[in-house]
Design a protein around this motif. Structure first.
Motif, short mmCIF file in Angstrom:
data_model
loop_
_atom_site.label_atom_id
_atom_site.label_comp_id
_atom_site.label_asym_id
_atom_site.label_seq_id
_atom_site.Cartn_x
_atom_site.Cartn_y
_atom_site.Cartn_z
N GLY A 150 0.77 -1.24 0.00
CA GLY A 150 0.00 0.00 0.00
C GLY A 150 0.80 1.28 0.00
N GLU A 151 0.05 2.39 0.07
CA GLU A 151 0.62 3.73 -0.09
C GLU A 151 1.38 4.20 1.14
N ILE A 152 0.96 3.81 2.34
CA ILE A 152 1.74 4.18 3.52
C ILE A 152 3.15 3.61 3.41
N ARG A 153 3.23 2.37 2.93
CA ARG A 153 4.52 1.70 2.80
C ARG A 153 5.44 2.48 1.86
N GLN A 199 8.76 4.61 2.84
CA GLN A 199 10.00 4.06 2.27
C GLN A 199 10.77 5.13 1.53
N TYR A 200 10.09 5.89 0.69
CA TYR A 200 10.77 6.92 -0.08
C TYR A 200 11.25 8.06 0.84
N PHE A 201 10.47 8.40 1.86
CA PHE A 201 10.91 9.44 2.78
C PHE A 201 12.20 9.02 3.51
N PHE A 202 12.22 7.82 4.04
CA PHE A 202 13.40 7.40 4.81
C PHE A 202 14.61 7.21 3.90
N HIS A 255 7.96 -3.35 6.45
CA HIS A 255 8.31 -3.46 5.03
C HIS A 255 8.88 -2.15 4.48
N ILE A 256 9.51 -1.37 5.33
CA ILE A 256 10.17 -0.14 4.89
C ILE A 256 11.64 -0.46 4.65
#
Length: 307
Positions: free
Chosen positions: A34-37, A41-44, A131-132
């Motif tokens: 999903g979108e939270i993932r 992920q992209y932020f971190f 899953h990040i």
């Protein structure tokens, strides 16, 4: 610094509210696909990015876009719940919406959120950040991002085919298109890095790995035959990194590897008495070992003694 606009990125409308579909949409919000993932992920990845600033900027732009996708999906969940009943009166059982409540709606949409979205998947399991993937290696992270967008697009396509609501199809068609773009941009980075980015990380000298096994495809089937693996793209020809040649290899114990033997346990680990060094079986095994060492003095240590 982040800013918000009260308008959605793309229109979200629902003509036929469906509480069951609202539950399905939860997977696109808080599921592993999903979108939270992808947002986090992209932020971190961006927040820990070192090297060319363009990669950090790209990640930040896309991570911020993903926030808007979470907002769109949360709005879609709420709109699909608008006509859901909040009680189970007997006369409501024949109503299609009430039937949906009893046959698939997530009860927490009533009990926990008052007919709104949750940061959880379609089974109500909260997103837990497991899953990040943000390794600090730009190539490794790009492969993770391609996989994330690929599985996200698979989910969006399944949701698209699971609804006949025109508004939902229109929103999901947009999301599917953005997944296409995001897949392509991550692949573009890998293409820009070129074959020299392999193997990941390319900063570790291959001379220090056991190169006897760097390009062998291990055959682990019980018949010990190459079979249909012979001549495949991963068993013959030049590897994608250009450094080695693929070949099939009948796998087995390597370089004198034998059966693992842990011996008897220490008493203070509290296994069974039969497992400990002080047991009759343990003493017998120890005696045999010491006798063997005594006949080979170079194997004896200062602490060895035979009673």
């Amino acid at each position: 610094m982040y800013y918000t606009d009260k308008k959605l990125q793309f229109p979200v409308t629902v003509e036929k509210p469906n509480p069951v579909f609202a539950r399905m949409l939860q997977q696109a919000i808080g599921g592993v696909e999903g979108e939270i993932r992808v947002c986090l992920q992209y932020f971190f990845q961006a927040w820990g990015s070192r090297g060319p600033a363009k990669y950090r900027d790209m990640l930040l732009n896309t991570a911020t876009e993903e926030i808007s996708h979470i907002e769109m999906l949360a709005t879609a969940v709420a709109l699909n719940l608008e006509k859901a009943p909040v009680s189970f009166q007997e006369e409501m059982a024949a109503d299609p919406i009430a039937g949906a409540v009893m046959n698939g709606m997530d009860m927490r949409h009533i009990l926990s959120t008052g007919l709104a979205a949750m940061p959880s998947d379609a089974n109500g399991v909260p997103f837990n950040m497991s899953h990040i993937y943000a390794s600090g290696n730009i190539a490794g992270d790009m492969y993770c991002n391609v996989a994330a967008e690929a599985t996200g697009r698979v989910l969006a396509v399944r949701l698209y085919n699971a609804t006949d609501d025109p508004g939902m199809k229109k929103m999901l068609a947009f999301n599917i298109a953005r997944d296409t773009m995001h897949q392509q941009q991550w692949l573009a980075v890998l293409e820009e890095l070129g074959p020299s980015h392999l193997p990941v990380p390319n900063s570790f000298p291959q001379s220090q790995e056991n190169q006897d096994y760097s390009y062998k495809f291990f055959i682990t089937t019980t018949d010990k035959q190459v079979g249909n693996q012979e001549g495949q793209a991963w068993t013959s020809g030049t590897a994608p990194d250009g450094h080695g040649q693929f070949e099939p290899f009948i796998a087995g114990p390597l370089e004198g590897a034998g059966e693992p033997k842990l011996g008897f346990g220490r008493p203070d680990t509290f296994g069974q008495k039969e497992q400990a060094m002080g047991s009759p079986v343990g003493l017998y095994e120890k005696g045999k070992d010491l006798l063997s060492r005594a006949t080979h003095p170079n194997l004896m240590s200062d602490k060895d003694e035979i009673a």
